[in-house]
Write an enzyme that holds these catalytic residues in place. Structure first.
Site, PDB file in Angstrom:
ATOM      1  N   HIS A 417       0.835  -1.200   0.000  1.00  0.00           N
ATOM      2  CA  HIS A 417       0.000   0.000   0.000  1.00  0.00           C
ATOM      3  C   HIS A 417       0.864   1.242   0.000  1.00  0.00           C
ATOM      4  O   HIS A 417       2.090   1.169   0.141  1.00  0.00           O
ATOM      5  CB  HIS A 417      -1.000  -0.012   1.150  1.00  0.00           C
ATOM      6  CG  HIS A 417      -0.421   0.119   2.530  1.00  0.00           C
ATOM      7  ND1 HIS A 417      -0.543   1.269   3.285  1.00  0.00           N
ATOM      8  CD2 HIS A 417       0.231  -0.750   3.318  1.00  0.00           C
ATOM      9  CE1 HIS A 417       0.015   1.082   4.467  1.00  0.00           C
ATOM     10  NE2 HIS A 417       0.488  -0.131   4.523  1.00  0.00           N
ATOM     11  N   ASP A 427       6.149   2.460   7.521  1.00  0.00           N
ATOM     12  CA  ASP A 427       4.891   1.825   7.106  1.00  0.00           C
ATOM     13  C   ASP A 427       4.074   2.801   6.294  1.00  0.00           C
ATOM     14  O   ASP A 427       3.493   3.719   6.851  1.00  0.00           O
ATOM     15  CB  ASP A 427       4.123   1.390   8.360  1.00  0.00           C
ATOM     16  CG  ASP A 427       2.756   0.816   8.050  1.00  0.00           C
ATOM     17  OD1 ASP A 427       2.437   0.615   6.874  1.00  0.00           O
ATOM     18  OD2 ASP A 427       2.000   0.594   9.007  1.00  0.00           O
ATOM     19  N   GLU A 465      -5.192   1.152   2.589  1.00  0.00           N
ATOM     20  CA  GLU A 465      -4.983  -0.106   3.321  1.00  0.00           C
ATOM     21  C   GLU A 465      -5.207   0.101   4.797  1.00  0.00           C
ATOM     22  O   GLU A 465      -5.759  -0.750   5.496  1.00  0.00           O
ATOM     23  CB  GLU A 465      -3.556  -0.622   3.079  1.00  0.00           C
ATOM     24  CG  GLU A 465      -3.259  -1.969   3.761  1.00  0.00           C
ATOM     25  CD  GLU A 465      -2.681  -1.860   5.170  1.00  0.00           C
ATOM     26  OE1 GLU A 465      -2.487  -2.907   5.798  1.00  0.00           O
ATOM     27  OE2 GLU A 465      -2.433  -0.755   5.661  1.00  0.00           O
ATOM     28  N   GLU A 466      -4.737   1.267   5.284  1.00  0.00           N
ATOM     29  CA  GLU A 466      -4.779   1.518   6.733  1.00  0.00           C
ATOM     30  C   GLU A 466      -6.188   1.436   7.301  1.00  0.00           C
ATOM     31  O   GLU A 466      -6.385   1.060   8.446  1.00  0.00           O
ATOM     32  CB  GLU A 466      -4.158   2.880   7.053  1.00  0.00           C
ATOM     33  CG  GLU A 466      -2.668   2.979   6.748  1.00  0.00           C
ATOM     34  CD  GLU A 466      -1.788   2.120   7.662  1.00  0.00           C
ATOM     35  OE1 GLU A 466      -2.339   1.330   8.450  1.00  0.00           O
ATOM     36  OE2 GLU A 466      -0.552   2.244   7.574  1.00  0.00           O
ATOM     37  N   ASP A 494       4.915  -4.826   3.375  1.00  0.00           N
ATOM     38  CA  ASP A 494       4.249  -3.714   4.042  1.00  0.00           C
ATOM     39  C   ASP A 494       5.363  -2.733   4.342  1.00  0.00           C
ATOM     40  O   ASP A 494       5.574  -1.791   3.613  1.00  0.00           O
ATOM     41  CB  ASP A 494       3.550  -4.191   5.314  1.00  0.00           C
ATOM     42  CG  ASP A 494       2.630  -3.122   5.903  1.00  0.00           C
ATOM     43  OD1 ASP A 494       1.718  -2.673   5.193  1.00  0.00           O
ATOM     44  OD2 ASP A 494       2.841  -2.721   7.058  1.00  0.00           O
TER      45      ASP A 494
END
Ligand SMILES: *[C@@H]1O[C@H](CO)[C@@H](O)[C@H](O)[C@H]1NC(C)=O
Ligand SMILES: *[C@@H]1O[C@H](CO)[C@@H](O)[C@H](O)[C@H]1NC(C)=O
Ligand SMILES: *[C@@H]1O[C@H](CO)[C@@H](O)[C@H](O)[C@H]1NC(C)=O
Ligand SMILES: *[C@@H]1O[C@H](CO)[C@@H](O)[C@H](O)[C@H]1NC(C)=O
Ligand SMILES: *[C@@H]1O[C@H](CO)[C@@H](O)[C@H](O)[C@H]1NC(C)=O
Ligand SMILES: *[C@@H]1O[C@H](CO)[C@@H](O)[C@H](O)[C@H]1NC(C)=O
Ligand SMILES: *[C@@H]1O[C@H](CO)[C@@H](O)[C@H](O)[C@H]1NC(C)=O
Length: 522
Positions: A417, A427, A465-466, A494
Site C-alpha cells: 500500500h 509503514d 490499506e490503513e 508492508d
C-alpha cells in the site's frame, strides 16, 4: 500498520517483509517466470541495402548465425528438460538484476514519497499516487489506475481528542490528555516532520462525540480479560474502558467493551509491551523504542474493504447495501468514542485512579509504567471527547504492468500500500520505495539485453490499506474472475525494517523459490 495481512495476501497465501526479501522477490520472479530464450535478444542490426550487395559480391559463403550466448548442450536433467529453462540465461539475467539495484534510488524514492502527510482519500495522497504512476510509466511500464468511492474517516485535526477527570467530590474538570504527541528527533527530522496533523492521536472510524463515566481498566481488552471481569461481576455498564494495545486487534477491544455497555474506550501503548520496559530516556530519539508521547493510530473497522459495499467493488454505480448508522449498531465499527493515547498520558490517568490494586486473578494486568496499576478510577468521573467525522472519498490503486514475453496474460504480482497515517516512512513507504526501484531495475535490464520475463509483472500499489485493506479488497472484488485465471503468485511487502536477517512468510509452494532466491543475495 498491518493489522492483518491484506486480503490479496491471504487470498494468494503469502506475505513478505524486510529489505532482503524485496531483492529476493525479484530473484524469485526469475525462477517463477522461466526466462525466455535467445529469440528475445535484440536482433542484429540489418546492414543498409547498398552494403549488402557489396558484401554479397565479395564473399560467396553466408556467415553462420551469431552464436547463441545462452545455448546449452542437451541436459539430461529431467527438471530442466521438462521445464525447458535456459539456466545460463537465467543466471546471467539474475546477476544483472541484482547488480542494477541502486540503494540511493530507494532513498530518493522514500524522500519524495514521504514529503507530506498522506492519509488515504486526501489530495496529498492522490498526488503521491499520481506521481507514483508517472514514475512507473517513465520506466516503460503500462499504467492502469482503479478508482473507488469509499467511506473513510478523519479526525478534526484542529480539535484533538481530549480526556478529562472530575475527581470524586470535586466540581472542576482537569485535562489528563490533550490528544497530541510531541515532535521528537534530530533537528533536521523535526523540521521535515513539522506538520501538527502528524501529532494528533486518533483511530479510524471512531464515533464522534463525548463519553462521560467511571473508568475501568481491562488489561489488553481481549475476550479472556473481559470474561475475567464478568466472572468477578465487574460491570462495564456506563463505564469508560481503558485498555492496552498488544494482544488483539484494536477494533475487537472496543467492540467487546461496547457489548458490555461501555460508553467510551481509551487504548494506550504500555512501555512493557512497546518500550522494552525501558525508562523514557532510553526511548526515541535515543533508541528505536516508543517514546512516552507515541501512540499507535489504526483502524477500528471489523471488516475488510469499503464498509458500505461488502463483496462488491465500490464504484459509483454500485448499490450501497448498508449505511454508517447500521454498521455502528452491528458493531462493524464502534458506536462509542474511542481514542489511542501515549503512555505519557496513560501514566497521568493511572495516577488519578483510586480503585483497588490489580492483584490475585488480575496480578498479570500490571504493566511497565511507574505507577500502581488499579482496577478502576474509584468514584472519579472521566470524560472522553473524540472529534471525528466520516466522509465518502475517492481512492486510487495504481497497477503498473511489465508485460511478459511468452504468457503476458499470466501475472506475477508485487503488492504494497501507499497510504499512511502520517508520513509513512517505514509503514508502508519503505516497501513502496523499494518496489519502485524493482520496476526500474527490471526495465533497465530489459532495455539493455532485450530480455523480458516469461510472464507479466504487476506492480500493485494499493490505496486506503490503513482503513481496513480497502484498496486491495475493492480491486479483488472488481477483478475476481480475471485474477482467478491470471494470477500466478503474489509477493506483498508492508514495511521494510529490522536487521539483515531475512523474514518471510508464504505458502509451502514458494518455499524452494524463497530459499533459492535468498541464496543469490550477496
Ligand atoms: C526503457 O526503454 C524505454 C523505451 O526507450 C524507455 O521509455 C524507458 O524509460 C526505459 N526504461 C528505463 C528504466 O530506462
Ligand atoms: C473542527 O473544529 C473546528 C474548531 O472547533 C470547527 O470550526 C470545524 O467545523 C470542525 N471541523 C469539522 C469537519 O468538524
Ligand atoms: C500536551 O500535553 C503535554 C503534557 O502532558 C505537553 O507537554 C504538550 O505541550 C501539550 N501539547 C499541546 C499541543 O498542548
Ligand atoms: C515548525 O513550524 C512553525 C511555524 O509553522 C515554527 O514556528 C516552528 O519553529 C517549527 N518547528 C520546527 C522544529 O522546525
Ligand atoms: C457474581 O454474581 C453472582 C450472582 O449475583 C453471584 O452468584 C456470584 O457469587 C458473584 N461472583 C463474584 C465473584 O462476586
Ligand atoms: C517512580 O515514581 C516514584 C514516585 O513517583 C519516584 O520516586 C521513582 O523515582 C520512580 N522510579 C523510576 C524508576 O522512575
Ligand atoms: C534480527 O532480528 C531477528 C528478529 O528480531 C532475530 O531473530 C535475528 O537474530 C536478528 N539477526 C541479527 C543478525 O541480529
Amino acid at each position: 500498520m498491518g493489522r492483518q495481512r491484506t486480503r490479496m495476501e491471504v487470498w494468494l497465501g503469502c506475505g513478505v517483509a524486510t529489505l532482503a526479501v524485496v531483492v529476493v522477490a525479484l530473484t524469485i520472479t526469475i525462477i517463477v517466470m522461466v526466462t525466455k530464450k535467445s529469440d528475445t535478444l535484440p536482433a542484429a542490426p540489418t546492414a543498409p541495402a547498398s552494403t549488402v550487395s557489396t558484401v554479397a559480391s565479395t564473399t560467396s559463403t553466408i556467415a553462420p548465425p551469431p552464436a547463441d550466448p545462452y545455448q546449452q548442450p542437451y541436459n539430461e536433467n529431467l527438471y530442466d528438460t521438462i521445464v525447458r529453462q535456459n539456466l545460463a540465461q537465467q543466471a546471467d539475467i539474475s546477476t544483472q538484476l541484482l547488480q542494477e539495484f541502486q540503494p540511493m534510488n530507494i532513498r530518493d524514492n522514500l524522500r519524495w514519497l514521504t514529503k507530506t502527510l498522506h492519509v488515504a482519500g486526501t489530495p496529498e495522497n492522490a498526488a503521491v499516487m499520481k506521481q507514483l504512476g508517472q514514475q512507473y510509466q517513465s520506466y516503460g511500464l503500462t499504467l492502469k489506475t482503479h478508482d473507488y468511492q469509499v467511506l473513510l474517516s478523519y479526525p478534526n485535526y484542529s480539535m484533538p481528542n481530549t480526556i478529562e477527570v472530575q475527581l470524586a467530590g470535586q466540581m472542576d474538570w482537569n485535562l489528563v490528555s490533550n490528544g497530541t504527541a510531541q515532535l521528537l528527533g534530530p533537528p533536521e527530522a523535526m523540521q521535515q516532520e513539522n506538520d501538527s496533523r502528524a501529532l494528533n492521536w486518533w483511530n479510524g472510524y471512531a464515533k464522534d462525540g463525548v463519553a462521560t463515566g467511571r473508568l475501568v481498566y481491562a488489561n489488553y481488552g481481549s475476550l479472556t480479560d473481559y470474561v475475567l471481569l464478568d466472572s468477578h461481576n465487574i460491570s462495564l455498564q456506563g463505564a469508560i474502558v481503558i485498555a492496552r494495545y498488544g494482544d488483539i486487534f484494536r477494533g475487537a477491544i472496543a467492540v467487546e467493551a461496547e457489548r458490555r455497555g461501555a460508553v467510551g474506550v481509551i487504548i494506550f501503548n504500555d512501555p512493557l509491551d512497546y518500550a522494552n520496559d525501558l525508562p523514557a530516556s532510553d526511548t526515541f530519539p535515543n533508541t528505536i523504542w516508543l517514546p512516552p508521547s507515541g501512540a499507535q493510530r489504526g483502524t477500528l473497522l471489523q471488516t475488510d474493504g469499503d464498509p458500505l459495499t461488502p463483496f462488491y467493488p465500490a464504484k459509483p454505480y454500485t448499490y450501497r447495501t448498508t449505511d454508517e448508522a447500521t454498521l455502528r449498531k452491528e458493531h462493524a465499527m464502534p458506536n462509542v468514542p474511542v481514542t489511542p493515547i501515549g503512555y505519557r498520558d496513560a501514566l497521568t490517568i493511572f495516577q488519578q485512579m483510586t480503585g483497588p490494586e490489580v492483584t490475585g486473578d488480575f496480578a498479570q494486568w500490571k504493566g511497565g509504567m511507574n505507577v500502581t496499576y488499579r482496577m478502576n478510577g474509584g468514584d472519579s468521573t472521566f470524560r472522553l471527547t473524540v472529534n471525528a467525522f466520516t466522509d465518502m472519498r475517492t481512492i486510487t490503486n495504481v497497477v503498473a504492468l511489465f508485460y511478459g514475453a511468452d504468457e503476458p496474460d499470466k501475472w506475477v504480482m508485487f503488492g504494497n500500500h501507499v497510504d499512511a497515517w502520517t508520513f509513512g516512512s517505514i509503514d508502508p513507504n519503505s516497501g513502496t520505495a523499494t518496489m519502485l526501484e524493482m520496476a526500474r531495475v527490471v526495465a533497465t535490464v530489459s532495455n539493455r539485453t532485450g530480455w523480458r520475463p516469461k510472464r507479466t509483472l504487476a506492480f500493485c500499489q494499493w490505496d486506503a490499506e490503513e482503513y481496513g485493506l480497502v484498496g486491495s479488497t475493492e480491486y479483488v472484488e472488481e477483478h475476481l474472475k480475471l485474477l482467478e485465471n491470471r494470477a500466478i503468485a503474489l509477493l506483498n511487502v508492508d514495511n521494510i525494517n529490522g536487521n539483515v536477517t531475512l523474514a518471510a512468510k508464504g505458502v509451502p509452494l514458494l518455499y524452494r523459490a524463497l530459499v533459492d532466491a535468498a541464496a543469490k543475495v550477496p
